[in-house]
Structure formats: structure tokens, C-alpha cells
Enzyme design. Structure first.
Site, PDB file in Angstrom:
ATOM      1  N   GLU A  49       0.860  -1.192   0.000  1.00  0.00           N
ATOM      2  CA  GLU A  49       0.000   0.000   0.000  1.00  0.00           C
ATOM      3  C   GLU A  49       0.895   1.241   0.000  1.00  0.00           C
ATOM      4  OE1 GLU A  49      -1.578   0.666   3.919  1.00  0.00           O
ATOM      5  OE2 GLU A  49      -3.270   1.860   3.161  1.00  0.00           O
ATOM      6  N   LYS A 125      -9.337   2.277  -1.834  1.00  0.00           N
ATOM      7  CA  LYS A 125      -9.572   1.737  -0.485  1.00  0.00           C
ATOM      8  C   LYS A 125     -10.911   2.195   0.086  1.00  0.00           C
ATOM      9  CE  LYS A 125      -7.082   1.374   3.950  1.00  0.00           C
ATOM     10  NZ  LYS A 125      -5.793   1.748   4.613  1.00  0.00           N
ATOM     11  N   CYS A 170      -4.939  -2.865   2.856  1.00  0.00           N
ATOM     12  CA  CYS A 170      -4.693  -2.751   4.275  1.00  0.00           C
ATOM     13  C   CYS A 170      -5.885  -3.032   5.199  1.00  0.00           C
ATOM     14  CB  CYS A 170      -4.082  -1.389   4.580  1.00  0.00           C
ATOM     15  SG  CYS A 170      -3.125  -1.472   6.083  1.00  0.00           S
TER      16      CYS A 170
HETATM   17  N1  ING Z   1      -3.327   0.433   8.683  1.00  0.00           N
HETATM   18  C1  ING Z   1      -3.791  -0.320   9.745  1.00  0.00           C
HETATM   19  C2  ING Z   1      -4.428  -1.652   9.369  1.00  0.00           C
HETATM   20  O1  ING Z   1      -5.617  -1.835   9.282  1.00  0.00           O
HETATM   21  C3  ING Z   1      -4.630  -0.433  11.934  1.00  0.00           C
HETATM   22  C4  ING Z   1      -4.642   0.428  10.714  1.00  0.00           C
HETATM   23  C5  ING Z   1      -3.429  -0.668  12.601  1.00  0.00           C
HETATM   24  C6  ING Z   1      -5.783  -1.061  12.322  1.00  0.00           C
HETATM   25  C7  ING Z   1      -3.411  -1.512  13.716  1.00  0.00           C
HETATM   26  C8  ING Z   1      -5.774  -1.910  13.422  1.00  0.00           C
HETATM   27  C9  ING Z   1      -4.585  -2.137  14.129  1.00  0.00           C
HETATM   28  O2  ING Z   1      -3.631  -2.564   9.224  1.00  0.00           O
HETATM   29  C10 ING Z   1      -3.925   0.808   7.536  1.00  0.00           C
HETATM   30  N2  ING Z   1      -3.179   1.555   6.712  1.00  0.00           N
HETATM   31  O3  ING Z   1      -5.092   0.530   7.284  1.00  0.00           O
END
Ligand code: ING
Length: 304
Positions: A49, A125, A170
């Protein structure tokens, strides 16, 4: 070109990209991974990403000109010229994520590009995590809701010589709905990239589970929909923010068949066989025989 049911796929994990790293320097790292992928006769190569820059949603950027520098108004073919030079005449599909500005509208986007520089798929996204206003209490921001609009292309699938492919990005990978909507369209391979901080400021109690949760959601998505999942991390300590690695290739049986060992630039390779999707889709998760959508109405009626 003939359709392949068996081919080498690769998750091209990138280590950290620090704010001062130029897009050109990242491209040369991508090039090295592609050289390695080509040497292993990989046909599908998945980059992370937002893979051209540091994960900029971690910053509260008020200077519009500075923020604009992170976006591309079109697929940066000029930037990627050396990459396409390297893989032309090969039948390789690459996927990579970048920050897109489409007529001024910002999206967290990923594309499939084949060697003739043809964009054969685009996704924006949908599940944007984080927040939209500066939150001073956080050690770092996660301003995806500020810097991107929700994707407006749905969850499309793309018929290619490497099977019916679908993308997500992601946070999308954490939502079971993502895989099911793709599987209901006949998707055989889901490719995705991610930037996942080890530390989740609002629930630090879960930090030690980040790697487990990362694989859990993708293995479940793969198994309960009979899909291959190819997942590529931007990993490592990026401007003092630790991003998890764990790039991997997961079979329709839910098994991790290949996994990154480092949090650096690393190519994760496996031979995938699309025929393995059928064994799941025709038996345990045979949607026609066993799914009961009339009992799932709540799934699309409410958000909670
Ligand atoms: N990053 C993270 C993800 O869903 C996150 C946001 C981090 C959610 C840690 C939950 C725990 O992997 C992105 N860019 O979506």
C-alpha cells in the site's frame, strides 16, 4: 496468452521508506525485487500500500503543497519506466499502491499493471481507518480519513491470464465482507498491501497481537471464501514508527505457504494453483448449496 492455473506469485515486501527518501530511490528498490522475481519466473508481483512514499497519514500536514507531493495525478509510468523496461515481453502483472488524486479527489489506490503498461485493474480503499482531525494525544497520527475519500469503485474483480484477481488495501483485509464480496464475483486471488503500525494508540493492549491479527484475518478470509491471498507489507522502523512485516502468501485452505522472515525489502515467493480454490468453493464453502443470504439481511442494512 494462455490462462495459467499454476504459476509463481510474489509478495514484494518493502522495508521502511523514510520521509527524506525520494520516490526514485524507492523505485530502484522495487526494481531490485522485480529482478529477483523475474529470476524466479514470478508472474504476479504484489507491492505494498502507498509504496512510493513514507506512510504520510502518520503526519498532520497543514501545508497543502507539501501534502500534494505525496499524491500522483496518474499512474506514474515515467517514474516506473525502468520497471517496465525490465519486465516488457514478460507476461508479468504487478500490483502497487499509491496516493491518487483524480480531478482533485484523493484516494488510497492500487492498480494492476501488465508489462505493456496497460492498467488492467484499479481499486480505491473503502475501509479507511484512523481519524480526520489532529489528535495531539497520539504518538503518531493515522489521518487516512482526512487525506483520502472512501473508494468509489466498489470491490471489482478482473479477469486476467492469471485468473480472476481482486484487490483490497490494508484495513480492508480485516473486514470479512471484503473477501466475501470478491468471492461472490468468482475471485480466485486477492492481492493486497498494508502499512500496519505495531502500536495502536487506542488499544495498546493489543500491540503484542498485531502480527497474529494480521494473519488471522487474511487466513480466515482465504479459507472461508476459497481464495489465494497475496499480502505485501511496508515494514520496519519508518521515521521511528514500527510497521509490522509478515508479508505472506495464503492458500484457499487458509495455510500460510510462504512468509517474510525480515522487516526489510524481501521477496516472498510461492507457486500457487488456482485449482485449489475449487476444492473449497465446491465443498465446505459451496455458496449455492450452503449460504443463506435471506438470513443475513442485517449485514447490509445497518453499520452496527
Ligand atoms: N493500517 C492499519 C491496518 O488496518 C490499523 C490500521 C493498525 C488497524 C493496527 C488496526 C490495528 O492494518 C492501515 N493503513 O489501514
Amino acid at each position: 496468452m494462455k490462462n495459467r492455473s499454476k504459476y509463481i506469485a510474489a509478495a514484494a515486501q518493502l522495508g521502511p521508506i523514510n520521509p527524506e527518501d525520494s520516490k526514485e530511490s524507492v523505485i530502484s528498490r522495487m526494481l531490485n525485487l522485480l529482478v529477483e522475481a523475474k529470476a524466479h519466473e514470478a508472474k504476479l508481483v504484489v507491492f505494498p500500500e502507498l509504496c512510493l512514499t513514507t506512510f504520510f497519514p502518520r503526519y498532520y500536514i497543514t501545508d497543502q503543497a507539501k501534502l500534494d507531493k505525496f499524491y500522483e495525478t496518474e499512474v506514474p509510468f515515467s517514474l516506473l519506466a525502468e520497471i517496465f523496461e525490465l519486465i516488457k515481453e514478460e507476461n508479468i502483472i504487478i500490483s502497487f499502491g499509491y496516493a491518487e488524486k483524480d480531478n482533485g479527489e484523493p484516494f488510497n489506490t492500487s492498480v494492476y499493471v501488465e508489462t505493456s503498461k496497460k492498467i488492467i485493474g484499479k481499486y480505491r480503499k473503502i475501509h479507511l481507518p484512523g481519524h480526520s482531525e489532529y489528535e495531539p494525544q497520539r504518538p503518531f497520527q493515522h489521518l487516512e480519513k482526512r487525506y483520502f475519500k472512501k473508494g468509489n469503485l466498489g470491490f471489482p474483480t478482473f479477469d486476467t491470464s492469471l485468473g480472476k484477481l481482486g484487490m483490497c488495501i490494508c484495513n480492508d483485509r480485516r473486514w470479512p465482507e471484503t473477501y466475501r464480496v470478491l468471492a461472490l464475483q468468482g475471485c480466485e486471488v486477492v492481492t493486497l498491501g498494508y502499512n500496519t503500525p505495531k502500536h495502536y494508540p487506542l488499544a495498546p493492549e493489543h500491540d503484542h497481537l498485531q502480527e497474529f491479527h494480521n494473519h488471522l484475518c487474511m487466513q480466515a478470509g482465504a479459507y472461508s471464501n476459497g481464495l489465494w491471498v497475496i499480502a505485501s507489507a511496508k515494514a520496519g522502523l519508518e521515521d521511528n514508527c514500527e510497521l509490522i512485516g509478515g508479508s505472506c502468501i495464503i492458500s484457499p485452505r487458509g495455510e500460510i505457504v510462504a512468509e517474510a522472515k525480515t522487516a526489510k525489502d524481501e521477496l516472498v515467493l510461492a507457486e500457487i494453483n488456482l485449482d485449489e480454490c475449487r476444492l473449497i468453493k465446491e465443498n465446505i464453502f459451496n455458496f449455492d448449496l450452503h449460504r443463506q443470504p435471506e438470513d443475513y439481511k442485517l449485514l447490509t442494512k445497518t453499520t452496527k
